[in-house]
Design an enzyme around this catalytic site. Structure first.
Site, PDB file in Angstrom:
ATOM      1  CE  LYS A  41      -2.298  -0.469   3.842  1.00 39.14           C
ATOM      2  NZ  LYS A  41      -3.115  -0.258   5.069  1.00 39.14           N
ATOM      3  CE  LYS A  75      -6.048  -4.763   3.341  1.00 42.86           C
ATOM      4  NZ  LYS A  75      -4.943  -4.276   4.197  1.00 42.86           N
TER       5      LYS A  75
END
Length: 246
Positions: A39, A100
């Site tokens: 991320k 995700k």
């Protein structure tokens, strides 16, 4: 390429370590993280890395023999079917096996708001493992968990959207977290708890027996946008190893 995620022992949550680049990925691999989560912390709770960085990380992970789980966030997206689908498919196309997706659900009418988004994601859920992320500081409706399972989602996590507003336990009491973990497991989904977790949060959250606990800020030198600190990562890893319950 089919990738199977190895679950930690049922009574011990695994460590999900969020990393921002290949150098941090090497640190997490060396520390034995159970899931390496890709991320961009500077872009928000679920900030996404560029496709080129994701592909490079996937290549490095495969070269290492896929010793861990590997996930990536799709960015902080509005609850709009076409937008979320495009972001999820872009991430899946890089080869990341766990994708995700954050769901900023309204306080009322969450099921109705979710329906068109989940309908759009069903075909992708048959091709890759989707992980829903709900935000504890947005008062999520946990009655929506069966909807994700029915749509084919592989797992569901709780996180926090506003990292300056306190950690997970500041927003949801343990009783609600027990319900979340139990309902998600009963639906056959992978479960995770995250949200500005600290070392002292491990004991009470590990007792709930989610599959994973997720960390970023607690692993870094001076906050979640700074670099990963091997010593801090090691302390979190050792604390988790010691939390084996009956």
């Amino acid at each position: 390429m089919t990738v199977h995620v190895t679950l930690p022992p049922a009574a011990r949550p695994g460590l999900l370590a969020s990393v921002a680049d290949l150098a941090e990925m090497e640190v997490a691999l060396g520390a034995g993280a159970d899931i390496i989560d890709l991320k961009n912390p500077a872009e928000g709770a679920l900030g996404a890395l560029a496709d080129t960085k994701l592909r490079a990380a996937v290549a490095r992970w495969r070269a290492a023999g896929c010793p861990t789980g590997l996930s990536a966030t799709v960015g902080d997206q509005p609850l709009e079917a076409a937008t979320i689908l495009a972001a999820a498919r872009r991430t899946a196309d890089t080869g990341v096996p766990l994708v995700k997706i954050g769901f900023p659900l309204p306080a009322k009418g969450a099921g109705a708001a979710l329906a068109p988004v989940l309908d759009a994601l069903r075909p992708l859920a048959r091709e890759t493992r989707l992980i829903a992320v709900l935000f504890a500081d947005q008062h999520p409706d946990l009655a929506t968990l069966p909807l994700f399972a029915e749509a084919g989602f592989h797992g569901v996590m709780l996180d926090t959207a506003d990292k300056a507003a306190g950690g997970l336990l500041a927003h949801l009491q343990v009783e609600r977290l027990i319900g979340f973990v139990g309902e998600a497991k009963a639906a056959g989904m992978l479960t995770g708890l995250a949200g500005s977790l600290k070392l002292e949060d491990i004991a009470p959250l590990a007792a709930l027996q989610p599959h994973y606990l997720g960390f970023r800020g607690a692993l870094c030198v001076t906050g979640r946008t700074s670099g990963l600190d091997p010593a801090r990562l090691g302390r979190v890893r050792e604390e988790l190893k010691g939390r084996v319950t009956a």
